[in-house]
Scaffold this active site. Sequence first.
Site, PDB file in Angstrom:
ATOM      1  N   SER A  21      85.634  53.658   5.905  1.00 29.28           N
ATOM      2  CA  SER A  21      86.762  54.170   7.103  1.00 29.28           C
ATOM      3  C   SER A  21      87.925  53.371   6.871  1.00 29.28           C
ATOM      4  O   SER A  21      89.330  53.923   7.284  1.00 29.28           O
ATOM      5  CB  SER A  21      86.244  53.747   8.603  1.00 29.28           C
ATOM      6  OG  SER A  21      86.267  52.420   8.640  1.00 29.28           O
ATOM      7  N   ALA A  59      79.914  50.916   4.127  1.00 34.48           N
ATOM      8  CA  ALA A  59      78.911  51.440   4.775  1.00 34.48           C
ATOM      9  C   ALA A  59      78.625  52.705   4.558  1.00 34.48           C
ATOM     10  O   ALA A  59      77.282  53.116   4.494  1.00 34.48           O
ATOM     11  CB  ALA A  59      78.971  51.000   6.155  1.00 34.48           C
ATOM     12  N   HIS A  97      82.032  40.985   1.718  1.00 33.30           N
ATOM     13  CA  HIS A  97      81.538  40.409   3.036  1.00 33.30           C
ATOM     14  C   HIS A  97      80.239  39.775   3.065  1.00 33.30           C
ATOM     15  O   HIS A  97      79.648  39.710   3.896  1.00 33.30           O
ATOM     16  CB  HIS A  97      81.573  41.601   4.010  1.00 33.30           C
ATOM     17  CG  HIS A  97      82.823  42.098   4.348  1.00 33.30           C
ATOM     18  ND1 HIS A  97      83.112  43.339   4.887  1.00 33.30           N
ATOM     19  CD2 HIS A  97      84.204  41.758   4.454  1.00 33.30           C
ATOM     20  CE1 HIS A  97      84.302  43.463   4.958  1.00 33.30           C
ATOM     21  NE2 HIS A  97      85.221  42.326   4.750  1.00 33.30           N
ATOM     22  N   ARG A 102      81.212  52.944  11.992  1.00 34.88           N
ATOM     23  CA  ARG A 102      82.063  53.651  12.501  1.00 34.88           C
ATOM     24  C   ARG A 102      81.643  55.268  12.473  1.00 34.88           C
ATOM     25  O   ARG A 102      82.653  55.916  12.827  1.00 34.88           O
ATOM     26  CB  ARG A 102      83.531  53.223  12.475  1.00 34.88           C
ATOM     27  CG  ARG A 102      83.959  52.081  12.747  1.00 34.88           C
ATOM     28  CD  ARG A 102      85.410  51.845  12.051  1.00 34.88           C
ATOM     29  NE  ARG A 102      85.588  50.286  12.417  1.00 34.88           N
ATOM     30  CZ  ARG A 102      85.176  49.373  11.796  1.00 34.88           C
ATOM     31  NH1 ARG A 102      84.508  49.420  10.747  1.00 34.88           N
ATOM     32  NH2 ARG A 102      85.517  48.135  12.045  1.00 34.88           N
ATOM     33  N   CYS A 121      74.278  27.260   5.689  1.00 37.05           N
ATOM     34  CA  CYS A 121      74.445  26.282   6.730  1.00 37.05           C
ATOM     35  C   CYS A 121      76.276  26.191   6.970  1.00 37.05           C
ATOM     36  O   CYS A 121      76.792  26.012   6.066  1.00 37.05           O
ATOM     37  CB  CYS A 121      74.022  25.072   6.382  1.00 37.05           C
ATOM     38  SG  CYS A 121      74.708  23.487   7.421  1.00 37.05           S
TER      39      CYS A 121
HETATM   40  P1  NAD Z   1      82.854  52.168   8.533  1.00 43.09           P
HETATM   41  O1  NAD Z   1      81.367  52.094   9.288  1.00 43.09           O
HETATM   42  O2  NAD Z   1      83.875  51.695   9.070  1.00 43.09           O
HETATM   43  O3  NAD Z   1      82.979  53.411   7.815  1.00 43.09           O
HETATM   44  C1  NAD Z   1      82.105  54.362   6.989  1.00 43.09           C
HETATM   45  C2  NAD Z   1      82.615  55.629   6.798  1.00 43.09           C
HETATM   46  O4  NAD Z   1      81.680  56.211   5.860  1.00 43.09           O
HETATM   47  C3  NAD Z   1      82.968  56.508   7.733  1.00 43.09           C
HETATM   48  O5  NAD Z   1      84.058  56.988   7.719  1.00 43.09           O
HETATM   49  C4  NAD Z   1      81.759  57.678   7.782  1.00 43.09           C
HETATM   50  O6  NAD Z   1      82.449  58.863   7.992  1.00 43.09           O
HETATM   51  C5  NAD Z   1      81.816  57.554   6.151  1.00 43.09           C
HETATM   52  N1  NAD Z   1      80.358  58.135   5.724  1.00 43.09           N
HETATM   53  C6  NAD Z   1      79.004  57.889   6.459  1.00 43.09           C
HETATM   54  N2  NAD Z   1      78.133  58.385   5.686  1.00 43.09           N
HETATM   55  C7  NAD Z   1      78.700  58.748   4.657  1.00 43.09           C
HETATM   56  C8  NAD Z   1      78.226  59.571   3.297  1.00 43.09           C
HETATM   57  N3  NAD Z   1      76.855  59.935   3.334  1.00 43.09           N
HETATM   58  N4  NAD Z   1      79.247  60.016   2.539  1.00 43.09           N
HETATM   59  C9  NAD Z   1      80.531  59.718   2.696  1.00 43.09           C
HETATM   60  N5  NAD Z   1      80.863  59.080   3.709  1.00 43.09           N
HETATM   61  C10 NAD Z   1      80.296  58.703   4.535  1.00 43.09           C
HETATM   62  O7  NAD Z   1      82.341  51.437   7.142  1.00 43.09           O
HETATM   63  P2  NAD Z   1      83.183  50.411   6.274  1.00 43.09           P
HETATM   64  O8  NAD Z   1      84.534  51.006   6.231  1.00 43.09           O
HETATM   65  O9  NAD Z   1      82.481  49.714   5.242  1.00 43.09           O
HETATM   66  O10 NAD Z   1      83.515  48.960   7.243  1.00 43.09           O
HETATM   67  C11 NAD Z   1      82.637  48.421   8.287  1.00 43.09           C
HETATM   68  C12 NAD Z   1      81.894  47.175   7.995  1.00 43.09           C
HETATM   69  O11 NAD Z   1      80.714  47.250   8.005  1.00 43.09           O
HETATM   70  C13 NAD Z   1      82.095  46.541   6.558  1.00 43.09           C
HETATM   71  O12 NAD Z   1      82.733  45.286   6.278  1.00 43.09           O
HETATM   72  C14 NAD Z   1      80.503  46.108   5.997  1.00 43.09           C
HETATM   73  O13 NAD Z   1      80.536  44.810   5.748  1.00 43.09           O
HETATM   74  C15 NAD Z   1      79.734  46.451   7.158  1.00 43.09           C
HETATM   75  N6  NAD Z   1      78.567  47.089   7.177  1.00 43.09           N
HETATM   76  C16 NAD Z   1      77.960  47.192   6.134  1.00 43.09           C
HETATM   77  C17 NAD Z   1      76.745  47.809   5.957  1.00 43.09           C
HETATM   78  C18 NAD Z   1      75.868  47.903   4.543  1.00 43.09           C
HETATM   79  O14 NAD Z   1      75.787  46.667   4.038  1.00 43.09           O
HETATM   80  N7  NAD Z   1      75.186  48.749   4.553  1.00 43.09           N
HETATM   81  C19 NAD Z   1      76.391  48.714   7.272  1.00 43.09           C
HETATM   82  C20 NAD Z   1      77.044  48.696   8.354  1.00 43.09           C
HETATM   83  C21 NAD Z   1      78.184  48.046   8.323  1.00 43.09           C
END
Ligand code: NAD
Length: 253
Positions: A194, A24, A119, A36, A127
């Site tokens: 994360s 994300a 994901h 997160r 469905c």
């Molecule tokens: P996460 O939210 O757990 O972690 C995101 C990480 O990115 C954090 O550690 C944060 O410090 C870092 N971060 C934020 N902005 C940043 C930047 N500009 N540059 C560098 N690092 C940055 O996300 P995750 O590990 O992807 O896991 C969360 C779940 O959330 C995934 O399964 C995903 O499917 C879902 N998700 C997806 C989206 C999307 O499609 N954009 C958005 C939110 C959540």
Amino acid sequence: MSGPAEILGEMLATSERALAFTGAGISTESGIPDFRGPNGVWTKFDPNEFNFQNYVADPDHRRRVWKMRLESWDTQYEPNDGHRALADLERLGIIDCVVTQNIDRLHQAAGSTVVLELHGNAREVVCLSCGARQPASAAHDRVRAGEDDPACLLCGGILKSATISFGQPMPEDIVEEAFYRARQCDLCLVVGSSLVVYPAAGVPLEAKHAGARLVILNQSETEMDGLADLVINEPAGAVLSEAARIAARLRAR
Ligand code: NAD
């Protein structure tokens, strides 16, 4: 002295098969909140509520989810420098594939052609009974017209966004291919994750254990930092575009 973008650019230039693993955090610079980070979705909502079991069992929960999805649907998001840099690196023959946890389709919008979505994606609905898929916009039109929990028009089953929720099985073929490609790559570049959501976070681990160099580009620390050959705690977009420019220059020599 070389800065982190230069070091990353040099590592990319010498890679024959790199894999980008994104989360994300690569899309926050496009305006989409992560889960997160400090302004993440889980600072406003309870992650325990948003799981697959609740979605299947509780019609009230589904109504809330459809309403929330509709509210965010109309906002258009564009790819940012980070997504574009990864697409450039694919065109240069450096990046073999992007394995993403994201559901926003911004890698494809930026021009990446080999994208493994662990994901799922939010542009379609599926469905849960018959597996039929359709564009999410069609389901959202029905919600707008007054259906608060639209059912599958073919079989009456529960419709759900084609994303993978907590507690929902992941697409086996895609997971298998991601782990296969992780074993083949010589450089694994983690961007904006994360690294706490499994099995997805197993992909960079698999790459490292198979001998690849591991780079973690993430604004905050992760539990895998100790395993990495390079850790960069900076916003991803600027670092990635600078690194891609350097890699292109070095490759052109
Ligand atoms: P996460 O939210 O757990 O972690 C995101 C990480 O990115 C954090 O550690 C944060 O410090 C870092 N971060 C934020 N902005 C940043 C930047 N500009 N540059 C560098 N690092 C940055 O996300 P995750 O590990 O992807 O896991 C969360 C779940 O959330 C995934 O399964 C995903 O499917 C879902 N998700 C997806 C989206 C999307 O499609 N954009 C958005 C939110 C959540």
